[in-house]
Design a protein around this motif. Sequence first.
Motif, mmCIF file in Angstrom:
data_model
loop_
_atom_site.group_PDB
_atom_site.id
_atom_site.type_symbol
_atom_site.label_atom_id
_atom_site.label_comp_id
_atom_site.label_asym_id
_atom_site.label_seq_id
_atom_site.Cartn_x
_atom_site.Cartn_y
_atom_site.Cartn_z
ATOM 1 N N ASN A 159 -4.310 6.361 -10.221
ATOM 2 C CA ASN A 159 -4.380 7.217 -8.975
ATOM 3 C C ASN A 159 -4.374 6.358 -7.990
ATOM 4 O O ASN A 159 -3.800 6.726 -6.710
ATOM 5 N N ARG A 160 -4.924 5.107 -7.757
ATOM 6 C CA ARG A 160 -4.875 4.487 -6.624
ATOM 7 C C ARG A 160 -3.703 3.983 -6.175
ATOM 8 O O ARG A 160 -3.167 3.984 -5.194
ATOM 9 N N LEU A 161 -2.888 3.531 -7.342
ATOM 10 C CA LEU A 161 -1.533 3.049 -6.942
ATOM 11 C C LEU A 161 -0.818 4.067 -6.527
ATOM 12 O O LEU A 161 -0.045 3.962 -5.541
ATOM 13 N N HIS A 162 -0.803 5.544 -7.030
ATOM 14 C CA HIS A 162 0.168 6.538 -6.589
ATOM 15 C C HIS A 162 -0.658 6.896 -5.073
ATOM 16 O O HIS A 162 0.284 7.187 -4.302
ATOM 17 N N ARG A 163 -1.678 6.858 -4.617
ATOM 18 C CA ARG A 163 -2.115 6.942 -3.379
ATOM 19 C C ARG A 163 -1.652 5.857 -2.401
ATOM 20 O O ARG A 163 -1.235 6.250 -1.210
ATOM 21 N N TYR A 164 -1.969 4.695 -2.738
ATOM 22 C CA TYR A 164 -1.236 3.538 -1.915
ATOM 23 C C TYR A 164 0.376 3.915 -1.767
ATOM 24 O O TYR A 164 0.821 3.443 -0.653
ATOM 25 N N GLU A 165 1.003 3.919 -2.840
ATOM 26 C CA GLU A 165 2.348 4.190 -2.666
ATOM 27 C C GLU A 165 2.706 5.157 -1.709
ATOM 28 O O GLU A 165 3.628 5.134 -0.925
ATOM 29 N N HIS A 166 1.670 6.180 -1.794
ATOM 30 C CA HIS A 166 2.093 7.412 -0.873
ATOM 31 C C HIS A 166 1.651 7.364 0.450
ATOM 32 O O HIS A 166 2.652 7.431 1.372
ATOM 33 N N GLU A 170 4.690 7.022 3.700
ATOM 34 C CA GLU A 170 4.099 7.754 4.790
ATOM 35 C C GLU A 170 3.984 6.863 6.077
ATOM 36 O O GLU A 170 4.748 7.254 7.409
ATOM 37 N N ARG A 171 3.378 5.877 6.167
ATOM 38 C CA ARG A 171 3.352 4.943 7.225
ATOM 39 C C ARG A 171 4.769 4.414 7.470
ATOM 40 O O ARG A 171 5.095 4.294 8.684
ATOM 41 N N SER A 187 -5.804 5.506 10.341
ATOM 42 C CA SER A 187 -6.156 6.099 9.271
ATOM 43 C C SER A 187 -5.314 5.867 7.981
ATOM 44 O O SER A 187 -6.335 5.536 7.048
ATOM 45 N N LEU A 188 -4.059 5.914 8.115
ATOM 46 C CA LEU A 188 -3.424 5.609 6.993
ATOM 47 C C LEU A 188 -3.630 4.066 6.562
ATOM 48 O O LEU A 188 -3.648 3.551 5.324
ATOM 49 N N GLU A 189 -3.691 3.199 7.528
ATOM 50 C CA GLU A 189 -4.070 1.614 7.251
ATOM 51 C C GLU A 189 -5.264 1.502 6.729
ATOM 52 O O GLU A 189 -5.644 0.261 5.992
ATOM 53 N N LYS A 190 -6.447 2.175 6.936
ATOM 54 C CA LYS A 190 -7.649 1.975 6.704
ATOM 55 C C LYS A 190 -7.493 2.546 5.012
ATOM 56 O O LYS A 190 -8.120 1.659 3.928
ATOM 57 N N ASN A 191 -6.907 3.567 4.848
ATOM 58 C CA ASN A 191 -7.006 4.095 3.316
ATOM 59 C C ASN A 191 -6.025 2.926 2.581
ATOM 60 O O ASN A 191 -6.124 2.708 1.183
ATOM 61 N N LEU A 192 -5.008 2.509 3.067
ATOM 62 C CA LEU A 192 -4.204 1.663 2.395
ATOM 63 C C LEU A 192 -4.961 0.298 2.016
ATOM 64 O O LEU A 192 -4.812 -0.361 0.845
ATOM 65 N N ALA A 193 -5.514 -0.372 2.931
ATOM 66 C CA ALA A 193 -6.655 -1.487 2.615
ATOM 67 C C ALA A 193 -7.530 -1.280 1.749
ATOM 68 O O ALA A 193 -7.636 -1.849 0.846
ATOM 69 N N GLU A 194 -8.129 -0.143 1.636
ATOM 70 C CA GLU A 194 -9.315 0.213 0.692
ATOM 71 C C GLU A 194 -8.761 0.289 -0.608
ATOM 72 O O GLU A 194 -9.103 -0.423 -1.703
ATOM 73 N N ASP A 195 -7.557 0.986 -0.793
ATOM 74 C CA ASP A 195 -6.820 1.153 -2.276
ATOM 75 C C ASP A 195 -6.287 -0.027 -2.583
ATOM 76 O O ASP A 195 -6.125 -0.417 -3.747
ATOM 77 N N GLY A 196 -5.594 -0.677 -1.714
ATOM 78 C CA GLY A 196 -4.994 -2.045 -1.904
ATOM 79 C C GLY A 196 -5.766 -3.292 -2.557
ATOM 80 O O GLY A 196 -5.395 -3.711 -3.257
ATOM 81 N N ILE A 197 -6.993 -3.364 -1.816
ATOM 82 C CA ILE A 197 -7.985 -4.329 -2.157
ATOM 83 C C ILE A 197 -8.721 -4.001 -3.709
ATOM 84 O O ILE A 197 -8.603 -4.778 -4.500
ATOM 85 N N ALA A 198 -8.648 -2.443 -4.001
ATOM 86 C CA ALA A 198 -9.125 -2.313 -5.342
ATOM 87 C C ALA A 198 -8.078 -2.464 -6.073
ATOM 88 O O ALA A 198 -8.437 -2.830 -7.297
ATOM 89 N N ILE A 199 -6.898 -2.210 -5.963
ATOM 90 C CA ILE A 199 -5.900 -2.392 -6.935
ATOM 91 C C ILE A 199 -5.666 -3.956 -7.247
ATOM 92 O O ILE A 199 -5.733 -4.732 -8.389
ATOM 93 N N GLY A 269 0.155 -6.721 1.173
ATOM 94 C CA GLY A 269 -0.302 -5.637 0.234
ATOM 95 C C GLY A 269 0.074 -5.931 -1.143
ATOM 96 O O GLY A 269 0.685 -7.097 -1.583
ATOM 97 N N PRO A 270 -0.404 -5.486 -2.113
ATOM 98 C CA PRO A 270 -0.463 -5.896 -3.470
ATOM 99 C C PRO A 270 0.935 -5.266 -3.963
ATOM 100 O O PRO A 270 1.152 -5.576 -5.203
ATOM 101 N N HIS A 271 1.851 -4.555 -3.325
ATOM 102 C CA HIS A 271 3.283 -4.432 -3.579
ATOM 103 C C HIS A 271 3.956 -5.635 -3.515
ATOM 104 O O HIS A 271 5.252 -5.636 -3.927
ATOM 105 N N ARG A 272 3.350 -6.866 -2.974
ATOM 106 C CA ARG A 272 3.997 -8.011 -2.932
ATOM 107 C C ARG A 272 3.607 -8.966 -4.043
ATOM 108 O O ARG A 272 4.143 -10.093 -4.056
ATOM 109 N N SER A 273 2.493 -8.693 -4.702
ATOM 110 C CA SER A 273 1.767 -9.470 -5.696
ATOM 111 C C SER A 273 2.794 -9.932 -6.830
ATOM 112 O O SER A 273 3.870 -8.753 -7.277
#
Length: 388
Positions: A159-166, A170-171, A187-199, A269-273
């Motif tokens: 779910n985190r991966l799908h949210r992050y990609e969404h 959008e950004r 707001s989008l960047e805050k959500n990206l950061a939260e899910d990104g670090i969790a990933i 972001g984690p899409h660069r890992s």
Amino acid sequence: MLTAGISSLQFSAFRNYAQLQLELRASLIVIIGDNGVGKTNILEALSLLSPGKGLRSSKLSQMTTFDITPLPCWTVAANLKEDGFDTILGTGLEYTSSGSEKRRLKINGNIVRSQADFAEHLNVIWIVPAMARLFQESGSIRRKFVDRMAYAFDPTHTNRLHRYEHYLRERSTLLREGRGDSTWLASLEKNLAEDGIAIVHARAEVVRNVTEHQPTDSASPFPRFFAQMRGEVEEWCRHMTAVAAEEKLRLAFANNRTQDAHTGGSVFGPHRSDLFVKHLGKQIPAELCSTGEQKMLLIALTLAFTKVQMEQSNRVTLLLLDDVIAHLDSHYRHYLFQELCQMVEKGAKLQTWMTGTSLSDFVYLKQSAQYIRIKNTTLYDGYDDNDS
């Protein structure tokens, strides 16, 4: 006797099978047949009982049996046995009113919306011939490999991966079109950061565990390895708290809006890992190893993962090994079979499915595995010495 795993599998209009039904009774399943008879198709059907597009990453409509007119919608259903309880997992192709293809998901006959719901019951990991180039492919392929392992310990990872990609899409759209106000982007960047670090943390944890659970006995013919997720955000997380890393990632998104508007996505972001693996015996990165050594490293990683799963997860794992045994000599085969048998004997909720063309490659498992032989699209249950 099967204590945890798939006890029955049915599918219709799937690949080369108009109808198929299998009754399973063992933790080790061996599927034998000539090339092209549909062995991998059975494993692909099983892989669809997990988040993602399955082991071939095919479009839904490409999995339909094409020699039936009109083209039907395929279905896959399996009975999952665990701790004396049965759970029915089902998936299939359906079309929306607009004609677009859609994945249907059911658990115990009830429609579920998210593929992550499957991960609450079952984890599926596989090795297929195409993965022989895992260490030569792009980082996205290795990230997917790690993410499948991460699902086993935290189903919400998908779910985190799908949210992050969404959020990232959008950004990117807002930046490209220049129509997003700063509050919306923030707001989008805050959500990206939260899910990104969790990933990042979820991936790092599973890779660390896999590294720590690799075989240490001298009898193992498989190479020892060091594995680690690498990337700029991973470096931050190794040297600061999760909260501090979230804030740093949020600021990185905000400060790079102009560049990201031109390039798309994000520099950070984690899409660069990427997954880094070193062959410890030779002290060289996996991508510099020979093709044979890379295959052995892949199996070593997968074996270590099954051990982590046995110790730390309550969910059943399906391990799908497609045409893997053919590349191993007898010493490697016997060790792998021994490890799989011992894990089940110790109580692992593990069911392993293996395919091959020669029954003699699997003779070591004659007393413990269930054999399914395919001849001319007909399936036969049981070991046959005449096929050895």
